[in-house]
Motif scaffolding. Sequence first.
Motif, short mmCIF file in Angstrom:
data_model
loop_
_atom_site.label_atom_id
_atom_site.label_comp_id
_atom_site.label_asym_id
_atom_site.label_seq_id
_atom_site.Cartn_x
_atom_site.Cartn_y
_atom_site.Cartn_z
N ASP A 4 -110.03 42.10 -27.67
CA ASP A 4 -111.44 41.69 -27.57
C ASP A 4 -112.16 42.13 -28.85
O ASP A 4 -112.58 43.27 -28.98
N PHE A 5 -112.30 41.18 -29.79
CA PHE A 5 -112.83 41.55 -31.10
C PHE A 5 -114.34 41.83 -31.09
O PHE A 5 -114.84 42.55 -31.95
N ALA A 6 -115.04 41.27 -30.12
CA ALA A 6 -116.46 41.64 -30.00
C ALA A 6 -116.55 43.12 -29.60
O ALA A 6 -117.41 43.86 -30.08
N ALA A 7 -115.64 43.52 -28.75
CA ALA A 7 -115.64 44.92 -28.31
C ALA A 7 -115.24 45.86 -29.45
O ALA A 7 -115.85 46.93 -29.62
N THR A 8 -114.25 45.49 -30.24
CA THR A 8 -113.86 46.40 -31.33
C THR A 8 -114.97 46.48 -32.38
O THR A 8 -115.24 47.54 -32.91
N ARG A 9 -115.63 45.37 -32.65
CA ARG A 9 -116.72 45.39 -33.64
C ARG A 9 -117.81 46.37 -33.22
O ARG A 9 -118.39 47.07 -34.05
N LEU A 365 -114.97 41.97 -38.36
CA LEU A 365 -115.48 40.77 -39.07
C LEU A 365 -115.36 39.55 -38.18
O LEU A 365 -114.32 39.32 -37.55
N SER A 366 -116.41 38.72 -38.18
CA SER A 366 -116.41 37.51 -37.35
C SER A 366 -116.36 36.27 -38.24
O SER A 366 -116.66 36.34 -39.44
#
Lengths: 398, 398
Positions: A4-9, A365-366
Amino acid sequence: MTTDFAATRALFDLPEGIIYLDGNSLGPLPRAAIERLDRTARAEWGQMLITAWNRAGWMDMPRRLGDRIGRLIGAPHGTVVLGDTLSIKVHQALAAALELRADRQVILTDSGNFPSDIYMAQGLIRTLGRGHVLRVVEPEEVADAITEEVAVLMLTEVDYRTGRMHDMAGLTDRAHQAGALTLWDLAHSAGAIPVDVTAAGVDFAVGCTYKYLNGGPGAPAFIHMAPDLADRVRPALSGWLGHEAPFAFDPDYRPAQGIDRMRVGTPPILQMAALDAALDVWDGVDMSDIRTRSIELSQAFIAGVEAACPELVLASPRDPLARGSQVSFRHPEGYAIMQALIANGVIGDFRAPDILRFGFTPLYLSPEDIRRAVEILAGIMHNRAWDRPEYRRRAKVT
Amino acid sequence: MTTDFAATRALFDLPEGIIYLDGNSLGPLPRAAIERLDRTARAEWGQMLITAWNRAGWMDMPRRLGDRIGRLIGAPHGTVVLGDTLSIKVHQALAAALELRADRQVILTDSGNFPSDIYMAQGLIRTLGRGHVLRVVEPEEVADAITEEVAVLMLTEVDYRTGRMHDMAGLTDRAHQAGALTLWDLAHSAGAIPVDVTAAGVDFAVGCTYKYLNGGPGAPAFIHMAPDLADRVRPALSGWLGHEAPFAFDPDYRPAQGIDRMRVGTPPILQMAALDAALDVWDGVDMSDIRTRSIELSQAFIAGVEAACPELVLASPRDPLARGSQVSFRHPEGYAIMQALIANGVIGDFRAPDILRFGFTPLYLSPEDIRRAVEILAGIMHNRAWDRPEYRRRAKVT
């Protein structure tokens, strides 16, 4: 994808309005590192004082954190240890490899290796004074240069300037067929791409933890030795914490079991604490998800830059499978362009003579960041916004 | 006395109810280090990211802090640099000395040297493979053992177990008369006693910063080279930050000017930040005041212990001018006694086989602390309070 990249960000403290494409040089601050540093200073150093070496587990951190990194590079439990700097770890591994192949004289490397690795090899050769030769070939010539003269093949998997990636398993196999050992520098690999030192049969691997692993400025380095080698290595840097019984204060050095013999002096606990917090971010992160997302981001960046800025020349392999997690472009005014970019909130870095480097780090990064970065770079190029004295004036470090 | 010891004590965050006599092993937390670590993490690493290497002055810290320590050991501006661990600095200095005296084969040291220094010498000799000999004599035999075979005299000024102090100026002079170089380990000297490496004519000096300098667990080491030697030394550990132009990424190593060539890899900035805050405490402190007060405290301790605990045998020189800033006693049950002391709020440490060590650090210790420590120790000895299984059970580190 399970990551979950939103969570890691959300786990990073990123400055407002900055797009950070330099995590390949220094990773950003994980929020947990702040609290962890404060706790280590106040509750451990401050309150436990000397007893924290046991009570707070300080003495075991180099091994415990080593295992956490081992998971990301395919190293078995108990084969990775933290400490010192990457240059020191290169020296340790190289000295060990040369002793294990005492009948051979050649260290083989390539011109894409990081200069410090090459400098450390030069220093070791001079110190040994036994006629070893450092053979530096072009990256594409490495495979053919692996002869039976080679004691150790020393390479950085991912080129620090271009991102070009070596075939670690293939070259290791070829080296072993020629009777050579291998030393892989994973500075631009660990946390950037999937790595499996065990499957590749790597003998020695080293790396730093302040790039993709986000351990903070000057975070300690790591070293891995293949389990079958570890107990045969006689450390050149035979420090007390690599002794079998450091607190027996014996008059003679006896190496500790396995990877522990690569410890040297007292570990930097504040740096270790920040790194430990940074490694928490990796819990539950799948390296194949990182790779997929990194390729999405970097391909979008290349496509955008090439469409909008034809004067920038791609310096990285076009095939994403042939590069790590960074993309570089060349331009004669690369230095000034990077200064203008930084002034406009997009941080990458410059490497002499003409390389603009951009790192792609999915943890924070998104795709939207990449779109914005391309837009800002395109604006700078179109308006020649880099052509100002303040951007051309070189600082000591970039 | 110009130093205000009540004021310096207030600069430390000392745990309630603890008398800390182990600052010779790990100094306590300076209050300013907490805020400094937080600022370095949040405002520098977090907000400036990679640009902090320039903007926050990170790249210059090894030299800037080196000069701050230089003031405490009599080293001229620009002759001390921070980095790595003490063991690594010993290796660097020793390798340099052996190269400068390439026609000689003997490293002379004594049995009171810290084991890691001896281990590093053993590892270097083995790595060099050129028949060097490590000659280990008793401390009182050193002067007579300085012959014209000796390449380098390697000593720790203050013995880590007993506090016995060598005559640094006298032995250095004698070494020079015999054509030998000198390497002094100041681990138990810097911040403990007045040191003047320039007046003594020392060639190489190294030390750690986590003891009397209170830099925190794993704080970086320092190295000093005499100005006339520095540019003649060819570094064995030739890392990129010791290069004349690290960011030119030249293919060949060229040493930086002077002491900078003793830098190796990327400096540990979080540790440096804590150390920088710790060094603030030394502003306005006169080392001769430290020495006067240290002698007062240690003499009071010896007198108190000898009066109350006849079974403890003084292991340190009785003459305060013949020892550093620590006092040791021997007892066959030293380990258990130290555990009992710690459990009762007096922290010293134990060194095998039978040494109870106590450090005297005027920055934060008062005569009243010493009086209380003696009282508690006397109580433990009178009641045999140490004779319990939980105090006899040995932990890995003490």
